[in-house]
Design a protein around this motif. Structure first.
Motif, PDB file in Angstrom:
ATOM      1  N   VAL A 117     100.809  69.218  47.881  1.00 37.67           N
ATOM      2  CA  VAL A 117     101.178  69.073  49.295  1.00 37.67           C
ATOM      3  C   VAL A 117     100.980  70.396  50.028  1.00 37.67           C
ATOM      4  O   VAL A 117     100.400  70.456  51.122  1.00 37.67           O
ATOM      5  CB  VAL A 117     102.630  68.586  49.430  1.00 37.67           C
ATOM      6  N   MET A 118     101.439  71.483  49.405  1.00 36.99           N
ATOM      7  CA  MET A 118     101.349  72.787  50.053  1.00 36.99           C
ATOM      8  C   MET A 118      99.897  73.225  50.244  1.00 36.99           C
ATOM      9  O   MET A 118      99.505  73.698  51.319  1.00 36.99           O
ATOM     10  CB  MET A 118     102.113  73.834  49.229  1.00 36.99           C
ATOM     11  N   SER A 119      99.077  73.043  49.200  1.00 40.98           N
ATOM     12  CA  SER A 119      97.693  73.505  49.272  1.00 40.98           C
ATOM     13  C   SER A 119      96.887  72.683  50.279  1.00 40.98           C
ATOM     14  O   SER A 119      96.127  73.243  51.077  1.00 40.98           O
ATOM     15  CB  SER A 119      97.038  73.421  47.889  1.00 40.98           C
ATOM     16  N   SER A 120      97.042  71.372  50.249  1.00 42.93           N
ATOM     17  CA  SER A 120      96.288  70.530  51.185  1.00 42.93           C
ATOM     18  C   SER A 120      96.744  70.778  52.624  1.00 42.93           C
ATOM     19  O   SER A 120      95.924  70.757  53.554  1.00 42.93           O
ATOM     20  CB  SER A 120      96.437  69.048  50.821  1.00 42.93           C
ATOM     21  N   SER A 121      98.028  71.032  52.821  1.00 41.22           N
ATOM     22  CA  SER A 121      98.538  71.317  54.170  1.00 41.22           C
ATOM     23  C   SER A 121      98.020  72.655  54.671  1.00 41.22           C
ATOM     24  O   SER A 121      97.621  72.789  55.838  1.00 41.22           O
ATOM     25  CB  SER A 121     100.073  71.319  54.155  1.00 41.22           C
ATOM     26  N   TYR A 122      98.009  73.646  53.784  1.00 44.89           N
ATOM     27  CA  TYR A 122      97.469  74.962  54.159  1.00 44.89           C
ATOM     28  C   TYR A 122      95.990  74.835  54.542  1.00 44.89           C
ATOM     29  O   TYR A 122      95.549  75.386  55.556  1.00 44.89           O
ATOM     30  CB  TYR A 122      97.631  75.928  52.984  1.00 44.89           C
ATOM     31  N   GLY A 123      95.231  74.097  53.738  1.00 44.92           N
ATOM     32  CA  GLY A 123      93.809  73.924  54.027  1.00 44.92           C
ATOM     33  C   GLY A 123      93.576  73.195  55.339  1.00 44.92           C
ATOM     34  O   GLY A 123      92.628  73.504  56.072  1.00 44.92           O
ATOM     35  N   ALA A 124      94.422  72.214  55.631  1.00 49.29           N
ATOM     36  CA  ALA A 124      94.257  71.442  56.862  1.00 49.29           C
ATOM     37  C   ALA A 124      94.388  72.321  58.095  1.00 49.29           C
ATOM     38  O   ALA A 124      93.699  72.111  59.105  1.00 49.29           O
ATOM     39  CB  ALA A 124      95.286  70.317  56.911  1.00 49.29           C
ATOM     40  N   VAL A 125      95.255  73.331  58.026  1.00 51.89           N
ATOM     41  CA  VAL A 125      95.482  74.210  59.174  1.00 51.89           C
ATOM     42  C   VAL A 125      94.534  75.400  59.176  1.00 51.89           C
ATOM     43  O   VAL A 125      93.916  75.721  60.196  1.00 51.89           O
ATOM     44  CB  VAL A 125      96.946  74.696  59.192  1.00 51.89           C
ATOM     45  N   TYR A 126      94.402  76.048  58.017  1.00 51.50           N
ATOM     46  CA  TYR A 126      93.671  77.316  57.960  1.00 51.50           C
ATOM     47  C   TYR A 126      92.286  77.198  57.325  1.00 51.50           C
ATOM     48  O   TYR A 126      91.499  78.150  57.363  1.00 51.50           O
ATOM     49  CB  TYR A 126      94.487  78.349  57.192  1.00 51.50           C
ATOM     50  N   ASP A 171      99.064  62.169  36.518  1.00 51.23           N
ATOM     51  CA  ASP A 171     100.508  61.976  36.360  1.00 51.23           C
ATOM     52  C   ASP A 171     101.191  61.838  37.712  1.00 51.23           C
ATOM     53  O   ASP A 171     102.220  61.179  37.840  1.00 51.23           O
ATOM     54  CB  ASP A 171     101.117  63.163  35.599  1.00 51.23           C
ATOM     55  N   VAL A 172     100.623  62.503  38.709  1.00 50.62           N
ATOM     56  CA  VAL A 172     101.195  62.505  40.051  1.00 50.62           C
ATOM     57  C   VAL A 172     100.216  61.829  41.000  1.00 50.62           C
ATOM     58  O   VAL A 172      99.023  62.155  41.012  1.00 50.62           O
ATOM     59  CB  VAL A 172     101.477  63.948  40.531  1.00 50.62           C
ATOM     60  N   HIS A 173     100.691  60.876  41.789  1.00 48.14           N
ATOM     61  CA  HIS A 173      99.853  60.175  42.746  1.00 48.14           C
ATOM     62  C   HIS A 173     100.101  60.754  44.145  1.00 48.14           C
ATOM     63  O   HIS A 173     101.201  60.674  44.668  1.00 48.14           O
ATOM     64  CB  HIS A 173     100.169  58.679  42.750  1.00 48.14           C
ATOM     65  N   TYR A 174      99.047  61.328  44.716  1.00 45.31           N
ATOM     66  CA  TYR A 174      99.167  61.941  46.039  1.00 45.31           C
ATOM     67  C   TYR A 174      97.874  61.688  46.799  1.00 45.31           C
ATOM     68  O   TYR A 174      96.785  61.951  46.298  1.00 45.31           O
ATOM     69  CB  TYR A 174      99.449  63.437  45.910  1.00 45.31           C
ATOM     70  N   LEU A 175      97.998  61.201  48.015  1.00 42.52           N
ATOM     71  CA  LEU A 175      96.845  60.768  48.791  1.00 42.52           C
ATOM     72  C   LEU A 175      95.825  61.889  49.001  1.00 42.52           C
ATOM     73  O   LEU A 175      94.619  61.658  48.954  1.00 42.52           O
ATOM     74  CB  LEU A 175      97.309  60.211  50.147  1.00 42.52           C
ATOM     75  N   PHE A 176      96.318  63.114  49.206  1.00 47.23           N
ATOM     76  CA  PHE A 176      95.404  64.222  49.515  1.00 47.23           C
ATOM     77  C   PHE A 176      95.225  65.163  48.326  1.00 47.23           C
ATOM     78  O   PHE A 176      94.989  66.362  48.509  1.00 47.23           O
ATOM     79  CB  PHE A 176      95.913  64.988  50.739  1.00 47.23           C
ATOM     80  N   GLU A 177      95.308  64.610  47.125  1.00 39.73           N
ATOM     81  CA  GLU A 177      95.122  65.431  45.924  1.00 39.73           C
ATOM     82  C   GLU A 177      93.732  66.056  45.875  1.00 39.73           C
ATOM     83  O   GLU A 177      93.536  67.124  45.294  1.00 39.73           O
ATOM     84  CB  GLU A 177      95.329  64.567  44.673  1.00 39.73           C
ATOM     85  N   ASP A 178      92.753  65.390  46.498  1.00 40.01           N
ATOM     86  CA  ASP A 178      91.382  65.912  46.489  1.00 40.01           C
ATOM     87  C   ASP A 178      91.175  67.022  47.509  1.00 40.01           C
ATOM     88  O   ASP A 178      90.066  67.547  47.652  1.00 40.01           O
ATOM     89  CB  ASP A 178      90.374  64.786  46.732  1.00 40.01           C
ATOM     90  N   ALA A 179      92.248  67.404  48.217  1.00 37.47           N
ATOM     91  CA  ALA A 179      92.198  68.543  49.127  1.00 37.47           C
ATOM     92  C   ALA A 179      93.053  69.698  48.607  1.00 37.47           C
ATOM     93  O   ALA A 179      93.307  70.661  49.327  1.00 37.47           O
ATOM     94  CB  ALA A 179      92.664  68.131  50.519  1.00 37.47           C
ATOM     95  N   ASP A 180      93.500  69.594  47.362  1.00 35.76           N
ATOM     96  CA  ASP A 180      94.295  70.651  46.729  1.00 35.76           C
ATOM     97  C   ASP A 180      93.345  71.621  46.030  1.00 35.76           C
ATOM     98  O   ASP A 180      92.879  71.364  44.923  1.00 35.76           O
ATOM     99  CB  ASP A 180      95.270  70.017  45.732  1.00 35.76           C
ATOM    100  N   PHE A 181      93.061  72.742  46.701  1.00 34.49           N
ATOM    101  CA  PHE A 181      92.163  73.759  46.154  1.00 34.49           C
ATOM    102  C   PHE A 181      92.935  74.941  45.556  1.00 34.49           C
ATOM    103  O   PHE A 181      92.352  76.001  45.348  1.00 34.49           O
ATOM    104  CB  PHE A 181      91.207  74.267  47.242  1.00 34.49           C
TER     105      PHE A 181
END
Length: 358
Positions: free
Chosen positions: A87-96, A323-333
Motif C-alpha cells: 500500500v505504501m509503495s504503490s501510494s508513493y509511486g502514484a504521487v511521486y 499470500d496477500v491479495h492487493y489490487l495494486f500489488e503490481d505497482a509495489d516497486f
C-alpha cells in the motif's frame, strides 16, 4: 512432410512490478542450462525480453536483475509487513512516480493551471520517458537484431484495436517499441506514437502472447515455458469491493493458453491423418482426372504441412502464488518486494522443473 525442428520458447506476461518475478524465473531456468530460441513478452514482459535478448554485458540474467534493482524504490521501509508495504509503495509511486520508470505529469508540466487533471480531459497522468532511458542502459539494440535468440513483443493499436507485433527477426527494434508495449492506460500511462501508429500495452488484448509466437514462427514445433504472474486459482472468495476487483483482474490477465495447446494437438492429429491418407493414395493407380486432382490436393497438403504444421509439444508453466491479495500489488516497486519476487520466481522455476522430471 518436411521434418520440423523444435524451438524452445519463453513467454512472459505483463504485470508491472511483478515482472521482477520473471527475472527470478529466468535465473532459475538458465541454471539448468535451458537456452531459448524465442523470448516473447508483452508489457513489462516485453521489457524483460528486450533486456534478455539484447543484453549489453553479455550476461542477460545479471543485466535483468540489475535492471530490477535499479527500478526498485528505497523510500518504503523494508521491515514492515508485505500488505502494508504494498500500500505504501504503490501510494508513493502514484504521487511521486519512480525516477527510473515513470514520472507524474504534474512534475513535468510548467503551468499546472492549464490542465485540469481531475476532469479526465487530459489523456494520461504518467510518462514513461524514464523507463526508456533505463532500458537504453541495459539493451544493445544493434545486438538485439543480431542475437541468436529471437525477440517477439506485442502491443495494441489504439485506433484499430488490433495487436501489433514487434519481431527482432523481421525489423529493427528500438527503445520506443519496447516502451510502447508497457503503456498501460488503466494506470494512467500515456500511449506511444511509433511508426505512424498510436500504441498501448499489449495486455489489453492478450497478456500471454503465445498465439503471436505461433503466428510469427509457424513452421517449427515448440517447447514452451510460460510465466504466469496472475494466479488462476483462488480458494478464498472476495470479502469486499477491492478484493472483487483484484480477483477479477487476476482472471482477466491470467494465462489462458490451454486452448492453444488443445488446438495444436487437434491440428497435429489432422495433419498426421492427412499424411497417412496421402501416402495410401500415392500407391493407388488413379485415372487421369483423379490423378490431376490428387496432385493439386497434394500441393495444398504440402503447403499446409510446411507452413502451418507446427505443434506445441510441451508447455511448462511457472505460476506465481500470493499470500496477500492487493489490487495494486503490481505497482509495489519497493526494494524488499522486488528482491522477494526475484527469489520467489527462481524457487518456483526450480519446482516447475522438478515436477516436469517426474
Amino acid at each position: 512432410m518436411k521434418e520440423l525442428h523444435y524451438e524452445t520458447v519463453l513467454v512472459m506476461q505483463g504485470g508491472g512490478s511483478l515482472g521482477a518475478y520473471e527475472c527470478g524465473v529466468y535465473k532459475g531456468l538458465t541454471k539448468h542450462g535451458i537456452k531459448f530460441d524465442i523470448i516473447a513478452g508483452t508489457s513489462i514482459g516485453a521489457i524483460n525480453a528486450g533486456i534478455l535478448t539484447g543484453s549489453k554485458s553479455g550476461q542477460p540474467e545479471k543485466d535483468l536483475e540489475d535492471f530490477w534493482l535499479e527500478v526498485a524504490e528505497t523510500v518504503t521501509p523494508s521491515m514492515i509487513p508485505d500488505s502494508v508495504r504494498a500500500v505504501m509503495s504503490s501510494s508513493y509511486g502514484a504521487v511521486y512516480g519512480n525516477q527510473n520508470v515513470f514520472s507524474p505529469v504534474w512534475f513535468m508540466t510548467p503551468n499546472l493551471n492549464n490542465i485540469n487533471y481531475f476532469s479526465f480531459k487530459f489523456p494520461y497522468l504518467y510518462d514513461l520517458s524514464a523507463l526508456k532511458r533505463t532500458v537504453e542502459k541495459y539493451v544493445d539494440f544493434a545486438k538485439l537484431k543480431r542475437s541468436a535468440t529471437r525477440m517477439i513483443a506485442t502491443c495494441t493499436d489504439i485506433k484499430k484495436g488490433v495487436p501489433v507485433v514487434f519481431d527482432s527477426a523481421k525489423m529493427e527494434i528500438d527503445a520506443d517499441h519496447l516502451v510502447a508495449c508497457a503503456s498501460y492506460p488503466f494506470y494512467g500511462i500515456g500511449w506511444i506514437e511509433k511508426d505512424g501508429r498510436f500504441l498501448w500495452d499489449g495486455a489489453l488484448l492478450s497478456n500471454t502472447p503465445l498465439r503471436e509466437v505461433i503466428d510469427s514462427s509457424p513452421k517449427n514445433d515448440k517447447r514452451v515455458y510460460i510465466v504466469n504472474l496472475f494466479p488462476a486459482f483462488q480458494e478464498k472468495l472476495p470479502e469486499n469491493m477491492l478484493d472483487s476487483w483484484h480477483r477479477a483482474r487476476d482472471i482477466m490477465y491470467t494465462d489462458k493458453t490451454d486452448q492453444n495447446l488443445r488446438m495444436s494437438k487437434v491440428i497435429s492429429k489432422y495433419l498426421l491423418l492427412l499424411k497417412e491418407m496421402h501416402e495410401i493414395l500415392s500407391n493407388v493407380k488413379l485415372d487421369q482426372e483423379s490423378q490431376g486432382r490428387f496432385v493439386k490436393i497434394g500441393r495444398q497438403y504440402s503447403k499446409l504441412a510446411q507452413e502451418r504444421g507446427a505443434i506445441i509439444d510441451e508447455i511448462v508453466k511457472i505460476e506465481r502464488t500470493e499470500d496477500v491479495h492487493y489490487l495494486f500489488e503490481d505497482a509495489d516497486f519497493s526494494e524488499a518486494t522486488i528482491k522477494k519476487l526475484i527469489v520467489q520466481g527462481e524457487e518456483d522455476a526450480e519446482k516447475a522443473l522438478a515436477k516436469k522430471k517426474r
